[in-house]
Design an enzyme around this catalytic site. Structure first.
Site, PDB file in Angstrom:
ATOM      1  N   ARG A  88       0.842  -1.195   0.000  1.00  0.00           N
ATOM      2  CA  ARG A  88       0.000   0.000   0.000  1.00  0.00           C
ATOM      3  C   ARG A  88       0.879   1.248   0.000  1.00  0.00           C
ATOM      4  NH1 ARG A  88      -1.782   0.781   4.407  1.00  0.00           N
ATOM      5  NH2 ARG A  88      -1.098  -1.071   5.519  1.00  0.00           N
ATOM      6  N   TYR A 112      -1.416  -3.665  -6.931  1.00  0.00           N
ATOM      7  CA  TYR A 112      -1.142  -4.541  -5.790  1.00  0.00           C
ATOM      8  C   TYR A 112      -2.108  -4.367  -4.623  1.00  0.00           C
ATOM      9  CZ  TYR A 112       1.707  -7.526  -2.796  1.00  0.00           C
ATOM     10  OH  TYR A 112       2.147  -8.571  -2.005  1.00  0.00           O
ATOM     11  N   GLY A 113      -2.560  -5.470  -4.071  1.00  0.00           N
ATOM     12  CA  GLY A 113      -3.256  -5.545  -2.776  1.00  0.00           C
ATOM     13  C   GLY A 113      -4.268  -4.437  -2.552  1.00  0.00           C
ATOM     14  N   LYS A 139      -9.544  -2.527   1.671  1.00  0.00           N
ATOM     15  CA  LYS A 139      -9.284  -1.375   2.536  1.00  0.00           C
ATOM     16  C   LYS A 139     -10.066  -0.137   2.079  1.00  0.00           C
ATOM     17  CE  LYS A 139      -7.007  -3.876   5.127  1.00  0.00           C
ATOM     18  NZ  LYS A 139      -5.639  -4.120   5.396  1.00  0.00           N
ATOM     19  N   HIS A 170     -10.529  -2.503  11.485  1.00  0.00           N
ATOM     20  CA  HIS A 170      -9.433  -3.353  10.982  1.00  0.00           C
ATOM     21  C   HIS A 170      -9.197  -4.472  12.005  1.00  0.00           C
ATOM     22  CE1 HIS A 170      -4.985  -3.397   9.374  1.00  0.00           C
ATOM     23  NE2 HIS A 170      -5.716  -4.312   8.788  1.00  0.00           N
ATOM     24  N   SER A 184      -1.270  -3.593  10.354  1.00  0.00           N
ATOM     25  CA  SER A 184      -0.868  -4.493   9.278  1.00  0.00           C
ATOM     26  C   SER A 184       0.402  -5.252   9.656  1.00  0.00           C
ATOM     27  CB  SER A 184      -0.610  -3.677   8.010  1.00  0.00           C
ATOM     28  OG  SER A 184      -1.765  -2.940   7.697  1.00  0.00           O
ATOM     29  N   CYS A 218       0.866  -7.430  11.949  1.00  0.00           N
ATOM     30  CA  CYS A 218       1.084  -7.549  13.397  1.00  0.00           C
ATOM     31  C   CYS A 218       0.315  -8.703  14.017  1.00  0.00           C
ATOM     32  CB  CYS A 218       0.748  -6.236  14.088  1.00  0.00           C
ATOM     33  SG  CYS A 218       1.932  -4.932  13.691  1.00  0.00           S
ATOM     34  N   LYS A 236      -2.894 -10.452  12.931  1.00  0.00           N
ATOM     35  CA  LYS A 236      -4.328 -10.733  12.871  1.00  0.00           C
ATOM     36  C   LYS A 236      -4.612 -12.104  12.259  1.00  0.00           C
ATOM     37  CE  LYS A 236      -5.414  -6.999  10.656  1.00  0.00           C
ATOM     38  NZ  LYS A 236      -4.038  -6.494  10.704  1.00  0.00           N
ATOM     39  N   THR A 237      -4.035 -12.356  11.072  1.00  0.00           N
ATOM     40  CA  THR A 237      -4.321 -13.623  10.398  1.00  0.00           C
ATOM     41  C   THR A 237      -3.893 -14.798  11.273  1.00  0.00           C
ATOM     42  OG1 THR A 237      -4.091 -12.580   8.247  1.00  0.00           O
ATOM     43  CG2 THR A 237      -3.870 -14.974   8.313  1.00  0.00           C
ATOM     44  N   ASN A 238      -2.740 -14.648  11.914  1.00  0.00           N
ATOM     45  CA  ASN A 238      -2.252 -15.733  12.778  1.00  0.00           C
ATOM     46  C   ASN A 238      -3.187 -15.979  13.957  1.00  0.00           C
ATOM     47  OD1 ASN A 238       0.643 -16.948  12.195  1.00  0.00           O
ATOM     48  ND2 ASN A 238       0.514 -14.905  11.321  1.00  0.00           N
ATOM     49  N   ASP A 282      -9.225  -9.884   8.922  1.00  0.00           N
ATOM     50  CA  ASP A 282      -8.702  -8.541   8.647  1.00  0.00           C
ATOM     51  C   ASP A 282      -9.696  -7.411   8.928  1.00  0.00           C
ATOM     52  OD1 ASP A 282      -6.281  -7.173   7.665  1.00  0.00           O
ATOM     53  OD2 ASP A 282      -7.522  -6.511   5.998  1.00  0.00           O
ATOM     54  N   ASN A 296       6.511  -8.339   2.207  1.00  0.00           N
ATOM     55  CA  ASN A 296       5.052  -8.172   2.108  1.00  0.00           C
ATOM     56  C   ASN A 296       4.463  -9.090   1.026  1.00  0.00           C
ATOM     57  OD1 ASN A 296       2.555  -6.959   2.924  1.00  0.00           O
ATOM     58  ND2 ASN A 296       2.604  -5.646   1.096  1.00  0.00           N
ATOM     59  N   ARG A 309       2.382 -12.227  -0.370  1.00  0.00           N
ATOM     60  CA  ARG A 309       1.084 -12.628   0.169  1.00  0.00           C
ATOM     61  C   ARG A 309       0.489 -13.822  -0.556  1.00  0.00           C
ATOM     62  NH1 ARG A 309      -1.501  -8.891   4.143  1.00  0.00           N
ATOM     63  NH2 ARG A 309       0.076  -7.292   4.424  1.00  0.00           N
ATOM     64  N   GLY A 312       0.313 -20.031  18.827  1.00  0.00           N
ATOM     65  CA  GLY A 312      -0.662 -20.853  19.555  1.00  0.00           C
ATOM     66  C   GLY A 312      -0.683 -20.575  21.053  1.00  0.00           C
TER      67      GLY A 312
HETATM   68  P1  GTP Z   1      -2.120  -7.755   7.495  1.00  0.00           P
HETATM   69  O1  GTP Z   1      -2.638  -8.816   6.589  1.00  0.00           O
HETATM   70  O2  GTP Z   1      -1.070  -6.901   6.894  1.00  0.00           O
HETATM   71  O3  GTP Z   1      -3.216  -6.921   8.088  1.00  0.00           O
HETATM   72  O4  GTP Z   1      -1.312  -8.505   8.691  1.00  0.00           O
HETATM   73  P2  GTP Z   1      -1.800  -9.359   9.947  1.00  0.00           P
HETATM   74  O5  GTP Z   1      -2.118  -8.449  11.085  1.00  0.00           O
HETATM   75  O6  GTP Z   1      -2.838 -10.321   9.548  1.00  0.00           O
HETATM   76  O7  GTP Z   1      -0.460 -10.125  10.379  1.00  0.00           O
HETATM   77  P3  GTP Z   1      -0.063 -11.684  10.254  1.00  0.00           P
HETATM   78  O8  GTP Z   1      -0.914 -12.564  11.130  1.00  0.00           O
HETATM   79  O9  GTP Z   1       0.020 -12.033   8.846  1.00  0.00           O
HETATM   80  O10 GTP Z   1       1.391 -11.662  10.895  1.00  0.00           O
HETATM   81  C1  GTP Z   1       2.416 -10.830  10.415  1.00  0.00           C
HETATM   82  C2  GTP Z   1       3.738 -11.311  10.878  1.00  0.00           C
HETATM   83  O11 GTP Z   1       3.789 -11.367  12.322  1.00  0.00           O
HETATM   84  C3  GTP Z   1       4.077 -12.711  10.388  1.00  0.00           C
HETATM   85  O12 GTP Z   1       5.418 -12.756   9.978  1.00  0.00           O
HETATM   86  C4  GTP Z   1       3.868 -13.574  11.603  1.00  0.00           C
HETATM   87  O13 GTP Z   1       4.681 -14.724  11.582  1.00  0.00           O
HETATM   88  C5  GTP Z   1       4.197 -12.646  12.761  1.00  0.00           C
HETATM   89  N1  GTP Z   1       3.425 -12.989  13.981  1.00  0.00           N
HETATM   90  C6  GTP Z   1       2.092 -13.225  14.051  1.00  0.00           C
HETATM   91  N2  GTP Z   1       1.717 -13.562  15.319  1.00  0.00           N
HETATM   92  C7  GTP Z   1       2.840 -13.518  16.068  1.00  0.00           C
HETATM   93  C8  GTP Z   1       3.107 -13.766  17.458  1.00  0.00           C
HETATM   94  O14 GTP Z   1       2.229 -14.080  18.255  1.00  0.00           O
HETATM   95  N3  GTP Z   1       4.403 -13.599  17.864  1.00  0.00           N
HETATM   96  C9  GTP Z   1       5.403 -13.230  17.003  1.00  0.00           C
HETATM   97  N4  GTP Z   1       6.625 -13.101  17.485  1.00  0.00           N
HETATM   98  N5  GTP Z   1       5.183 -13.022  15.675  1.00  0.00           N
HETATM   99  C10 GTP Z   1       3.934 -13.150  15.224  1.00  0.00           C
HETATM  100  C1  SPV Z   2      -2.880  -4.548   5.333  1.00  0.00           C
HETATM  101  O1  SPV Z   2      -1.914  -3.886   4.960  1.00  0.00           O
HETATM  102  O2  SPV Z   2      -3.441  -4.343   6.444  1.00  0.00           O
HETATM  103  C2  SPV Z   2      -3.379  -5.640   4.493  1.00  0.00           C
HETATM  104  C3  SPV Z   2      -2.824  -5.767   3.143  1.00  0.00           C
HETATM  105  O3  SPV Z   2      -4.256  -6.379   4.914  1.00  0.00           O
HETATM  106  S1  SPV Z   2      -3.583  -4.712   2.009  1.00  0.00           S
HETATM  107  O4  SPV Z   2      -4.769  -5.357   1.492  1.00  0.00           O
HETATM  108  O5  SPV Z   2      -2.611  -4.464   0.931  1.00  0.00           O
HETATM  109  O6  SPV Z   2      -3.960  -3.466   2.654  1.00  0.00           O
HETATM  110 MN    MN Z   3      -4.784  -5.850   7.131  1.00  0.00          MN
END
Ligand code: GTP
Ligand code: SPV
Ligand code: MN
Length: 607
Positions: A81, A221-222, A230, A250, A272, A274, A276-278, A297, A387, A389, A516
């Site tokens: 972005r 992109y994205g 977004k 978000h 972003s 940080c 969320k997906t995990n 997200d 970044n 994806r 986890g």
């Molecule tokens: P966007 O899609 O950009 O909004 O990102 P997101 O908030 O979904 O982040 P995502 O879950 O993809 O994690 C981003 C990065 O943080 C990855 O490299 C993960 O491996 C790392 N990460 C996620 N959860 C943790 C955690 O609990 N601890 C640590 N140390 N790293 C984490």
């Molecule tokens: C973010 O940056 O928070 C994302 C990726 O989820 S994007 O769709 O490019 O904004």
């Molecule tokens: Mn996001």
């Protein structure tokens, strides 16, 4: 070429004359070779992916490894972005507020109209009808994206509910649909050869919240280009939500199930990249606890008839960060993409037709990196862009909650805010009440990540993880949060917590194992809601000590856990001038109640 001569313009499947007229107007302006109305069919997917393979934009992965899946590498200058090119165009500058780039709508439209003039020459203009959120909602949130990128069309098929089944809704929508105009800005002259990832150096991601329009130019992109995400579901929707009394955030949406089979729905706002997906696909490490995914997200939250806050996920797919994703950190994401039907952008390609990225299992001896270069472990560069994806259907997630498609949404009992901070912010803090929680969200901060272009690692305030995604004035947004709390029965509001998985020791290692193991923190949150766990009152809120969290079986240094939970008054005192500076930027629109929370915090800290 005039519109009448752009083949396909007249093949509108919809009776919505507003849509027909707009498509005609854009065809006339952008002068594509043809207009194609997308139906979202499998036949269309096959035709477009075949075409993109032919053009060199996509590489088909080995179907035995990832069926019906493709690899794409973007232009190296089009990888995230572009916040500095993102604009909120409200009639007044105050409307956009101090955190957004602003330009008057008429001026922006004039500038961009000239960019769009002839910008689709030599290309096909696709018209993509889509719906954010379940199509059987009482008030389906519709949009039409016009784009000249095939990659965007197939991405929209994964990420949104799109195509022929949306058309009857559009027919009945009158003018309640969002115009989402996108061009990569790369017209082709007669006989000019195309490139694998066409885009333009000049980029604009513009939003007109007052007229519910999006104009995007120059990037493929994205979030710059998939305009349902977004641009619509956050920037435009946040402005609609402000007017109508709901919240567009978000946030991931997670369902947590206790050993007693009681379900708790949690929404969490992290910036972003940080986590969320995990967290959304969490595999709890505590025996007896399970988790299911509703969204990873974006959350749209409205009060239900019973006075509780209900959330839906407006999306249909995951656009997840690849690096760091593996069978240990996020097995559910791995199982989702393994089923195929996915795109992988800016990761690395293995010699046997699969994908790889930093952090994934295996140690390949040779790869093609995201820039198309030969890569070996000695190369000294990342094989995948930070970044990079995967784009994959939610429905393939093995732990998707059965109610993920329910138009009524799920009742939220806790909201987490969290950022990426090496210091200061404890693993978890419970807010005293909604207003205090709003203050926590409003003063949230995080180190910048690769999800946006710019310097990685810098600490910035990112209120509610919405800094880059707010469609209006941030002070009005805080007031909206306070008002939402006041309008509700306090006993039915979600409890608010502030978390930080990313605190580090002096040697730079993470103090908390994360992933986890975050289920232990969630369990404590649930027990606080049930009134069965204790906490320690501190100047910043209720924080547990190590013995107040379930750490049974956790493989971690007790000293690290204690350090992750520490409330260091000196570190917090150093935070005060940073919050002061941030509130000065928010300016006169900062609600007095949030200012009061700040004064009370200073008093408690003795600052
Ligand atoms: P966007 O899609 O950009 O909004 O990102 P997101 O908030 O979904 O982040 P995502 O879950 O993809 O994690 C981003 C990065 O943080 C990855 O490299 C993960 O491996 C790392 N990460 C996620 N959860 C943790 C955690 O609990 N601890 C640590 N140390 N790293 C984490
Ligand atoms: C973010 O940056 O928070 C994302 C990726 O989820 S994007 O769709 O490019 O904004
Ligand atoms: Mn996001």
């Amino acid at each position: 070429m005039t519109a009448a001569t752009v083949p396909g313009t007249d093949r509108a499947p919809t009776t919505n004359q507003g849509v027909v007229a707009w498509v005609q107007e854009i065809a006339e302006l952008a002068t594509p070779d043809r207009v194609v109305w997308c139906d979202g069919s499998e036949e269309e997917w096959t035709r477009l992916t075949d075409q993109l393979v032919e053009a060199g934009t996509l590489t088909r992965l080995d179907p035995d490894k990832k069926p019906n899946s493709f690899y794409a590498a973007s232009d190296p200058d089009d990888v995230a972005r572009v916040e500095e090119r993102t604009y909120i165009c409200t009639e007044t500058e105050r409307g956009a507020g101090p955190t957004n780039n602003w330009m008057a709508p008429a001026e922006m439209k004039q500038t961009m109209t000239e960019l769009y003039r002839g910008c689709m020459k030599g290309r096909t203009m696709y018209v993509v009808p889509f719906c954010m959120g379940p199509t059987d909602s009482d008030d389906p949130m519709l949009g039409v994206e016009i784009t000249d990128s095939e990659y965007v069309v197939i991405s929209m098929k994964i990420m949104t509910r799109m195509g022929a089944h949306v058309v009857p809704l559009l027919d009945a929508a009158g003018d309640r649909w969002v115009k989402a105009l996108h061009s990569i800005g790369a017209p082709l002259a007669e006989g000019q050869a195309d490139v694998a990832w066409p885009c333009n150096e000049t980029k604009y991601i513009s939003h007109f919240p007052e007229t519910r329009e999006i104009w995007s130019f120059g990037s493929g992109y994205g979030g710059n280009a998939l305009l349902g995400k977004k641009c619509y579901a956050l920037r435009i929707a946040s402005a609609i939500a402000h007017d109508e009394g709901w919240l567009a955030e978000h946030m991931l949406i997670l369902k947590l199930i206790s050993p007693e089979e009681k379900a708790y729905y949690v929404a969490a706002a992290f910036p972003s990249a940080c986590g969320k997906t995990n967290l959304a696909m969490l595999q709890p490490t505590i025996p007896g606890w399970r988790a299911e995914t509703v969204g990873d997200d974006i959350a749209w939250m409205r009060f239900g008839a019973d006075g509780r806050l209900y959330a839906i996920n407006p999306e249909f797919g995951f656009f997840g960060v690849a690096p760091g994703t593996n069978w240990k950190t996020n097995p559910n994401a791995m199982r989702t993409i393994e089923q195929g039907n996915s795109l992988f952008t800016n990761v690395a390609l293995t010699d046997d037709g699969d994908v790889w990225w930093e952090g994934l299992e295996g140690d390949p001896a040779h790869l093609t990196d995201w820039k198309g270069n030969d890569w070996t472990p000695e190369s000294g560069v990342n094989a995948a862009h930070p970044n990079s994806r995967y784009t994959t259907p939610i429905s393939q997630c093995p732990v998707v909650a059965p109610e993920w498609n329910d138009p009524n949404g799920v009742p939220i009992s806790a909201i987490l805010f969290g950022g990426r901070r090496k210091t200061t912010i404890p693993l978890v803090t419970e807010a005293r009440d909604w207003q205090h929680g709003t203050f926590m969200g409003a003063t949230m901060s995080s180190e910048k990540t690769a999800a946006a272009a710019g310097k990685v690692g810098e600490v910035r305030r990112d209120p509610m993880a919405m800094l880059p995604f707010l469609g209006y004035n941030v002070g009005d947004y805080f007031a909206h949060w306070v008002d939402v709390g006041k309008s509700a029965d306090a006993g039915k509001l979600p409890k608010i917590f502030y978390v930080n998985w990313f605190r580090r020791g002096e040697d730079g290692r993470f103090l908390w194992p994360g992933f986890g193991e975050n289920s232990r923190v969630l369990k404590w949150c649930v027990e606080r809601m049930e009134g069965t766990a204790s906490a320690t009152e501190t100047p910043i809120g209720f924080v547990p000590t190590a013995d107040q969290i379930d750490l049974e079986g956790l493989d971690a240094e007790p000293a690290d856990i204690a350090a992750s939970l520490a409330v260091d008054v000196e570190e917090w005192k150093a935070e005060i001038p940073l919050i002061e500076e941030w509130f000065a930027k928010v300016g006169d629109n900062l609600p007095s109640s949030i200012r009061d929370e700040f004064e009370a915090l200073k008093q408690r800290l003795g600052a």
